[in-house]
Design an enzyme around this catalytic site. Structure first.
Site, PDB file in Angstrom:
ATOM      1  N   LYS B 116       0.835  -1.207   0.000  1.00 32.07           N
ATOM      2  CA  LYS B 116       0.000   0.000   0.000  1.00 32.07           C
ATOM      3  C   LYS B 116       0.859   1.242   0.000  1.00 32.07           C
ATOM      4  CE  LYS B 116      -3.756  -1.929   2.635  1.00 32.07           C
ATOM      5  NZ  LYS B 116      -4.637  -1.727   3.774  1.00 32.07           N
ATOM      6  N   LYS B 236     -17.299  -1.878   5.800  1.00 32.31           N
ATOM      7  CA  LYS B 236     -18.424  -1.252   5.094  1.00 32.31           C
ATOM      8  C   LYS B 236     -19.720  -1.987   5.407  1.00 32.31           C
ATOM      9  CE  LYS B 236     -15.154  -0.203   1.430  1.00 32.31           C
ATOM     10  NZ  LYS B 236     -14.606  -0.693   0.161  1.00 32.31           N
ATOM     11  N   ARG B 291      -9.126  -6.354  -7.498  1.00 28.40           N
ATOM     12  CA  ARG B 291     -10.041  -7.494  -7.601  1.00 28.40           C
ATOM     13  C   ARG B 291     -11.457  -6.978  -7.766  1.00 28.40           C
ATOM     14  NH1 ARG B 291     -12.063  -6.229  -2.555  1.00 28.40           N
ATOM     15  NH2 ARG B 291     -10.473  -5.714  -1.037  1.00 28.40           N
TER      16      ARG B 291
END
Lengths: 226, 454
Positions: B116, B236, B291
């Site tokens: 990252k 989420k 993805r």
């Protein structure tokens, strides 16, 4: 669910305590209070308690109201075993008594159903005992039986019966118990999945007459070719 | 195009990929663990193969098991879904070494975007603003220095992590001192890599993400953004598109900048660029997901694009076949993650048998799930039971349809967060489109849970 139930029982206990502490004002008052308590037990508490007991893993519930108390007990051996069994199955002891998670669990508490359940368990246990013992595939790949094994050979638990080739790496297929090699359930070079039944193992006392079994002779031929 | 694809995942996404394969006329084999023998994908598949025990490390996370399954069933490609091996460059490389195609970015692209921290530097060089952060932390002392430079509050993040896992909010040097070692060992245990870095924590931010697709020839499109600000502990819960926080001009600008940056950086296949947007409306790039995303259905509902089919085609080396002008996003879509969690008991994951299940219907309603009445929810994996997505011409109608669909959705026998969704939909902050990522954690879920029980 269990918390709710415990909460309900505890609340009933507190009510009883409060009633006991209140000063006794005389016989009339006492009779009145007894009648009130009995009708409260019969009309309000009992139906709720029966439902709660049925839905719980508890064997017995007791409540008091004034000087009166009611005790409910399940048919012998129902509640405790149910709760114990469930917690071991779930692997979550904290959830053990939450049998109320499904109606089927709650329904299983009438004596008749309990008998049915025991009968089913017994039948299941017998079936398991009669199930053939089978060496299964340790991985997904291509099966190759060991060349120097054949039907009728004695093996010890842990002996290699063949391999499953996983991208060039061989994983051993091993005998799960001491016994005699029986029917082969997969051919040499066959693609097999994880857990697939590959080779039967007969227990020594059952192994007599094995040679007379045509299917096993066929299996022997397959094993011999490999 | 491929002739047969191994689906190396479980749950609703295995079924989603199976559906895409059928639509494309491609054969499919569902790879499942022993715990998923009864899953809907394994049952509906023409071909299914058990690759290992319930423990994901020996099944869905085992590269040899997955690849061996593909080889013995005669597949020529592997779809990894999301999670598990979906962003593992090493896995993609071994897949290719066995003459198979990994459906996702090529191994070297995954490698380039694996870290990252490195990805932030790479895309910063290609024009994306990033949140002030540190490099890899050497030790506690280094962490304290960097935190002082960036300014508290900071987030301590594992470099190899994802999905908000392993992150920690640090407000003081003392908190950093007490958390550093724990975070390091958690990262090691969770991701096999204990590298950590710091990032400035933006209070009251929104979480937005831009969906892009890039083919092997460098053709690229974006498919708009998704707003994923309704989160609980960085997970989420509800996603919507378009974001109520962006003007059309800001949206166009953000999406165009994102797609330009990834093309220049050499990205390939479907990808999602995640941004945090602060109160001023400035978007900071945080990470890229290489993805298919859980929340892809809302983008599909607005654009009409089958994104899984697109992903498969790109991996097969086909050109995109459409340009940005062909991508028209219409209306508003909202997705609700239906989780087997008990909001009343600190969101404890639930497992057990689904006794009854009824999917909602009506215009603009889509349900992606692998459950059915009688299905036993295993305790080994995540708590996602399915995704309810709704579409409507505008946001307020989408909210109304969402509420109606949630009322209709029946999952019996197991505790879910359905009522929590309804409570959030009824909340003024949500209706006003002003949810920030910290809302549920700041006010706590209790008011929503209480409202949901009424």
């Amino acid at each position: 669910m269990p918390q709710d139930r415990q909460g309900g029982t505890a609340a009933a206990g507190r009510d009883a305590g409060a009633a006991a502490e209140s000063p006794v004002a005389g016989l009339d008052a006492r009779t009145k209070r007894d009648h009130k308590a009995i009708s409260r037990l019969a009309d309000d508490l009992l139906p709720a308690l029966i439902a709660k007991l049925a839905a719980s893993g508890l064997g017995e519930i007791e409540v008091r109201d004034g000087d009166w108390k009611a005790r409910l007990r399940k048919p012998i051996g129902t509640g405790d075993r149910k709760a114990g069994g469930r917690s071991s199955v779930d692997g979550q002891p904290g959830h053990g008594i939450s049998a109320g998670r499904s109606p089927s669990a709650a329904l299983a508490h009438s004596a008749g159903e309990e008998r049915d359940r025991l009968a089913r368990e017994k039948a299941q246990a017998e079936e398991t005992a009669n199930l053939p013992i089978v060496a299964t595939s340790p991985a997904v790949g291509v099966f190759q039986p060991r060349k120097d094994t054949a039907v009728g050979m004695h093996v010890r638990a842990g002996d290699r019966l063949g391999t499953v080739d996983v991208l060039g790496v061989r994983e051993d297929v091993v005998a799960p118990v001491d016994g005699v090699i029986g029917l082969s359930l997969a051919e040499a070079g066959e693609a097999v999945e994880y857990g697939q039944e590959l080779v039967r193992i007969e227990l020594p006392e059952n192994s007599r007459g094995l040679a007379a079994n045509g299917a096993d002779r066929e299996a022997a031929a397959v094993l011999g070719e490999a | 195009m491929f002739s047969k694809i191994l689906i190396a995942n479980r749950g609703e996404i295995a079924l989603r990929v199976l559906r895409a394969c059928r639509t494309l006329g491609i054969g499919a084999v569902v790879a499942y663990s022993e715990a998923d023998r009864d899953s809907l994908a394994a049952q509906l598949a023409d071909e299914a193969i058990c690759i290992g025990p319930a423990d994901a490390r020996r099944s869905y996370l085992s590269a040899p098991a997955v690849i061996s399954a593909a080889v013995v069933t005669g597949c020529d490609a592997i779809h990894p879904g999301y999670g598990f091996l979906s962003e593992d460059a090493g896995f993609a490389d071994v897949v290719r070494a066995h003459g198979l195609t990994f459906i996702g970015p090529p191994a070297e692209v995954l490698e380039r975007f694996a870290s990252k921290e490195a990805t932030r530097r790479l895309l910063e060089a290609h024009g994306l603003r990033t949140i002030p952060g540190s490099g890899m932390l050497r030790d506690e002392e280094h962490a304290l220095e960097e935190a002082a430079r960036i300014g508290y509050p900071v987030l301590i993040k594992p470099s190899a992590g994802g999905g908000g896992k392993g992150m920690r909010l640090i407000r003081t040097p003392h908190e950093l001192e007490t958390s550093f070692k724990v975070s390091r060992s958690e990262a090691k245990a969770g991701f096999g890599d204990d590298s950590l870095y710091l990032e400035k924590y933006l209070e009251d931010n929104r979480h937005l993400e831009v969906q892009v697709a890039v083919d092997r020839f460098g053709h690229a499109i974006h498919m708009g953004e998704r707003d994923c600000s309704v989160q609980r502990r960085h997970q989420k819960i509800i996603e919507e598109t378009p974001s109520p926080a962006l003007t059309d001009a800001a949206r166009q600008e953000l999406c165009a900048r994102a797609v330009r940056a990834v093309v220049e950086a050499g990205y390939e296949n479907l990808g999602t660029l995640e941004f945090l947007v602060d109160a001023k409306g400035d978007a900071y790039f945080i990470e890229i997901n290489c993805r298919i995303q859980v929340e892809h259905p809302i983008t599909e509902m607005c654009t009409g694009i089958d994104m899984v089919a697109m992903q498969i085609a790109i991996a097969a080396g086909e050109p995109l076949g459409i340009t940005q002008a062909d991508v028209v996003s219409e209306g508003h879509a909202i997705e609700f993650r239906i989780l087997a969690e008990d909001p009343g008991k600190d969101f404890r994951p639930q497992s057990g048998q689904i006794l009854g299940y009824l999917a909602p219907g009506g215009p603009g309603v889509r349900m992606d799930t692998h459950i059915y009445a009688g299905y036993e929810v295993p305790s080994y994996y995540d708590s996602l039971l399915g995704k309810l997505s709704v579409w409507a011409p505008d946001r307020s109608q989408a909210i109304a349809r969402g509420d109606a669909a949630l009322r209709e959705l029946l999952v019996d026998g197991i505790t879910t967060n359905i009522d929590l969704h309804r409570a959030i939909l009824a909340n003024e902050v949500f209706i006003d489109g002003k949810v920030t990522t910290n809302l549920l954690d700041r006010v706590g879920s209790a008011p929503f849970v209480a409202a949901g029980n009424r």
